[in-house]
Write a protein that holds these residues in place. Structure first.
Motif, PDB file in Angstrom:
ATOM      1  N   VAL A  95      49.607  66.452  31.593  1.00 35.44           N
ATOM      2  CA  VAL A  95      50.300  66.602  30.317  1.00 35.44           C
ATOM      3  C   VAL A  95      50.252  68.070  29.922  1.00 35.44           C
ATOM      4  N   VAL A  96      51.396  68.630  29.538  1.00 36.07           N
ATOM      5  CA  VAL A  96      51.469  70.017  29.091  1.00 36.07           C
ATOM      6  C   VAL A  96      51.901  70.028  27.629  1.00 36.07           C
ATOM      7  N   VAL A  97      51.150  70.768  26.799  1.00 34.47           N
ATOM      8  CA  VAL A  97      51.452  70.878  25.372  1.00 34.47           C
ATOM      9  C   VAL A  97      51.847  72.320  25.070  1.00 34.47           C
ATOM     10  N   PRO A  98      53.150  72.602  24.895  1.00 34.55           N
ATOM     11  CA  PRO A  98      53.581  73.956  24.523  1.00 34.55           C
ATOM     12  C   PRO A  98      53.291  74.236  23.051  1.00 34.55           C
ATOM     13  N   ALA A  99      53.583  75.457  22.631  1.00 35.94           N
ATOM     14  CA  ALA A  99      53.373  75.870  21.245  1.00 35.94           C
ATOM     15  C   ALA A  99      54.488  75.336  20.356  1.00 35.94           C
ATOM     16  N   SER A 100      54.269  75.441  19.055  1.00 37.81           N
ATOM     17  CA  SER A 100      55.289  75.151  18.060  1.00 37.81           C
ATOM     18  C   SER A 100      55.255  76.258  17.023  1.00 37.81           C
ATOM     19  N   HIS A 101      56.432  76.712  16.598  1.00 33.05           N
ATOM     20  CA  HIS A 101      56.523  77.712  15.545  1.00 33.05           C
ATOM     21  C   HIS A 101      56.972  77.101  14.223  1.00 33.05           C
ATOM     22  N   ALA A 102      56.842  75.788  14.111  1.00 29.61           N
ATOM     23  CA  ALA A 102      57.184  75.137  12.848  1.00 29.61           C
ATOM     24  C   ALA A 102      56.138  75.496  11.792  1.00 29.61           C
ATOM     25  N   GLN A 103      56.565  75.540  10.537  1.00 28.07           N
ATOM     26  CA  GLN A 103      55.648  75.887   9.451  1.00 28.07           C
ATOM     27  C   GLN A 103      54.612  74.791   9.235  1.00 28.07           C
ATOM     28  N   GLU A 104      55.044  73.525   9.353  1.00 28.02           N
ATOM     29  CA  GLU A 104      54.138  72.417   9.071  1.00 28.02           C
ATOM     30  C   GLU A 104      53.384  72.015  10.341  1.00 28.02           C
ATOM     31  N   GLN A 105      52.283  72.687  10.617  1.00 25.57           N
ATOM     32  CA  GLN A 105      51.452  72.395  11.769  1.00 25.57           C
ATOM     33  C   GLN A 105      50.017  72.173  11.298  1.00 25.57           C
ATOM     34  N   PRO A 106      49.598  70.921  11.074  1.00 25.91           N
ATOM     35  CA  PRO A 106      48.242  70.672  10.580  1.00 25.91           C
ATOM     36  C   PRO A 106      47.159  71.258  11.473  1.00 25.91           C
ATOM     37  N   GLU A 107      47.434  71.310  12.800  1.00 25.57           N
ATOM     38  CA  GLU A 107      46.399  71.821  13.708  1.00 25.57           C
ATOM     39  C   GLU A 107      46.082  73.283  13.444  1.00 25.57           C
ATOM     40  N   LEU A 108      47.025  74.022  12.853  1.00 25.05           N
ATOM     41  CA  LEU A 108      46.748  75.417  12.517  1.00 25.05           C
ATOM     42  C   LEU A 108      45.782  75.524  11.350  1.00 25.05           C
ATOM     43  N   ASP A 109      45.504  74.405  10.704  1.00 27.88           N
ATOM     44  CA  ASP A 109      44.471  74.347   9.670  1.00 27.88           C
ATOM     45  C   ASP A 109      43.257  73.563  10.149  1.00 27.88           C
ATOM     46  N   GLY A 110      43.244  73.227  11.439  1.00 37.12           N
ATOM     47  CA  GLY A 110      42.088  72.564  12.023  1.00 37.12           C
ATOM     48  C   GLY A 110      42.156  71.057  12.045  1.00 37.12           C
ATOM     49  N   THR A 111      43.262  70.465  11.603  1.00 40.75           N
ATOM     50  CA  THR A 111      43.406  69.014  11.629  1.00 40.75           C
ATOM     51  C   THR A 111      44.550  68.629  12.554  1.00 40.75           C
ATOM     52  N   LEU A 112      44.636  67.334  12.853  1.00 37.42           N
ATOM     53  CA  LEU A 112      45.626  66.865  13.807  1.00 37.42           C
ATOM     54  C   LEU A 112      46.635  65.965  13.102  1.00 37.42           C
ATOM     55  N   ASP A 113      47.905  66.229  13.314  1.00 34.62           N
ATOM     56  CA  ASP A 113      48.965  65.372  12.815  1.00 34.62           C
ATOM     57  C   ASP A 113      48.690  63.940  13.304  1.00 34.62           C
ATOM     58  N   PRO A 114      48.668  62.944  12.414  1.00 38.57           N
ATOM     59  CA  PRO A 114      48.408  61.572  12.846  1.00 38.57           C
ATOM     60  C   PRO A 114      49.345  61.095  13.952  1.00 38.57           C
ATOM     61  N   ARG A 115      50.608  61.538  13.915  1.00 35.80           N
ATOM     62  CA  ARG A 115      51.538  61.145  14.969  1.00 35.80           C
ATOM     63  C   ARG A 115      51.128  61.762  16.308  1.00 35.80           C
ATOM     64  N   THR A 116      50.638  62.994  16.256  1.00 37.23           N
ATOM     65  CA  THR A 116      50.187  63.638  17.489  1.00 37.23           C
ATOM     66  C   THR A 116      48.927  62.961  18.008  1.00 37.23           C
ATOM     67  N   ALA A 117      48.017  62.618  17.100  1.00 36.35           N
ATOM     68  CA  ALA A 117      46.791  61.915  17.510  1.00 36.35           C
ATOM     69  C   ALA A 117      47.132  60.586  18.176  1.00 36.35           C
ATOM     70  N   GLU A 118      48.093  59.861  17.609  1.00 39.55           N
ATOM     71  CA  GLU A 118      48.510  58.586  18.177  1.00 39.55           C
ATOM     72  C   GLU A 118      49.139  58.783  19.550  1.00 39.55           C
ATOM     73  N   ALA A 119      49.927  59.857  19.689  1.00 38.14           N
ATOM     74  CA  ALA A 119      50.555  60.131  20.979  1.00 38.14           C
ATOM     75  C   ALA A 119      49.517  60.489  22.033  1.00 38.14           C
ATOM     76  N   LEU A 120      48.587  61.358  21.686  1.00 46.79           N
ATOM     77  CA  LEU A 120      47.573  61.787  22.656  1.00 46.79           C
ATOM     78  C   LEU A 120      46.662  60.634  23.065  1.00 46.79           C
ATOM     79  N   ALA A 121      46.493  59.658  22.186  1.00 46.98           N
ATOM     80  CA  ALA A 121      45.650  58.505  22.508  1.00 46.98           C
ATOM     81  C   ALA A 121      46.235  57.672  23.642  1.00 46.98           C
ATOM     82  N   ARG A 122      47.507  57.866  23.939  1.00 46.71           N
ATOM     83  CA  ARG A 122      48.150  57.132  25.041  1.00 46.71           C
ATOM     84  C   ARG A 122      47.796  57.714  26.408  1.00 46.71           C
ATOM     85  N   ILE A 123      47.259  58.925  26.435  1.00 47.17           N
ATOM     86  CA  ILE A 123      46.968  59.579  27.716  1.00 47.17           C
ATOM     87  C   ILE A 123      45.843  58.840  28.435  1.00 47.17           C
TER      88      ILE A 123
END
Length: 353
Positions: A95-123
């Protein structure tokens, strides 16, 4: 999500399989989010897509997925349309995770977007995971980098270190390989990372052919420094380029630091300082890496004995070659040759996926 482990290496094909054996394609899933940099997605598709067997069969299958299928915004003036949702992550070998330049990126504040957490849990456990640029923030926020070395774009390094103190950040290098987790620096270092993975999976010959076809440097080691602007106290007119070219032509010979410095008419002290400024490595580290790379090519491309390879690569003895290769790659010369000669001789010898 539990920290992943590496896939076991499959059993080697037998000679009876040779007439019909077709290599199983390694499946790469690229997980993209709004604010995607199109170049980073293109790097992954192009480089893995160019990796082929001698018979021309693709070695990788690359798919793009997102939180939901459909349109994904990029940082350019056009979107992309993604056909796959996060379920594609459950079928991936890498799995490769590229960058995002969107303003709303919870991970840039140290937290994980719930949708991203749910997606990564499928790995699946055992899946290899890699990030490009600030994609490392996603892996760190998911806890995948805790207790590991990692890197990210140097501009974001201070923020990363502050948010994720449990990660051993190395902000100077192009990429970090921790086995099942890999991280890379800004944008173009994604090229270095992908070529490194191809080289790790299928050997130098395949990776070099991919590099030739895409007209990029075949190898920049992960330890090479990012091009970070630093104050320069005086004009740096002299370089060590000539010395490096000379050394590459004389790797089979014993080379002293003084020999290299003489090629640039510098003192040893000045040469060492300039060399590190330009490469991010000491001259000895650089020499060892070039010799290891030459030894790998000789093991893949020739029938030279291990003793002959050691001599031609400048290690002198098979014992020295074995020690350096084991330290750098974790394998013996014989094991390395057994694994990667398949890139030239077909699938009658052992190979890794």
């Amino acid at each position: 999500m539990a920290s992943p482990t590496r896939h076991p290496t499959p059993a080697a094909p037998t000679a009876l399989d040779a007439p019909t054996a077709v290599p199983t394609r390694h499946r790469v899933a690229v997980f993209v989010r709004d604010g995607l940099l199109p170049i980073e997605l293109g790097i992954v598709h192009r480089l893995f897509g160019m990796a082929r067997t001698p018979a021309g069969d693709p070695l990788y299958e690359v798919v793009t997925c997102s939180h939901t299928p459909g349109e994904v915004r990029t940082d350019a003036d056009f979107p992309i349309v993604v056909e796959h949702g996060p379920e594609a992550l459950a079928t991936a070998d890498t799995v490769v995770v590229p960058a995002s330049h969107a303003q709303e990126q919870p991970e840039l504040d140290g937290t994980l977007d719930p949708r991203t957490a749910e997606a990564l849990a499928r790995i699946r456990p055992g899946t290899r995971i890699a990030s490009i640029c600030t994609g490392a923030f996603v892996l760190a926020a998911a806890g995948l980098l805790d207790g590991r070395r990692a890197t990210t774009h140097w501009i974001a390094a201070e923020r990363f270190a502050r948010l994720f103190p449990r990660v051993e950040l190395d902000a100077d290098v192009l990429y970090v390989d921790e086995g099942d987790i890999l991280t890379s620096a800004g944008v173009a270092s994604g090229t270095d990372l992908c070529l490194h993975l191809v080289r790790r999976d299928h050997g130098t010959a395949v990776a070099n052919e991919v590099a030739r076809r895409t007209v990029v440097p075949p190898h920049r080691d992960g330890g090479q420094a990012q091009f970070i602007r630093r104050p320069v106290p005086e004009p740096q007119l002299a370089t060590t380029t000539k010395a490096r070219a000379w050394a590459l032509a004389h790797l089979h010979e014993p080379l002293a630091l003084r020999d290299l410095a003489e090629q640039e008419s510098m003192s040893v002290r000045t040469f060492t300082r300039r060399f590190r400024e330009e490469t991010g490595l000491s001259p000895l580290q650089w020499l060892n890496r070039q010799r290891i790379e030459l030894a790998r090519q000789l093991l893949e491309d020739t029938d030279h004995s291990v003793d002959q390879v050691a001599e031609k690569a400048g290690f002198g003895t098979a014992v020295s070659l074995r020690q350096h290769l084991q330290s750098a790659l974790g394998v013996s010369p014989t094991s390395y040759r057994r694994t990667f000669r398949t890139t030239l001789d077909g699938p009658t010898k052992a190979s890794t996926p």
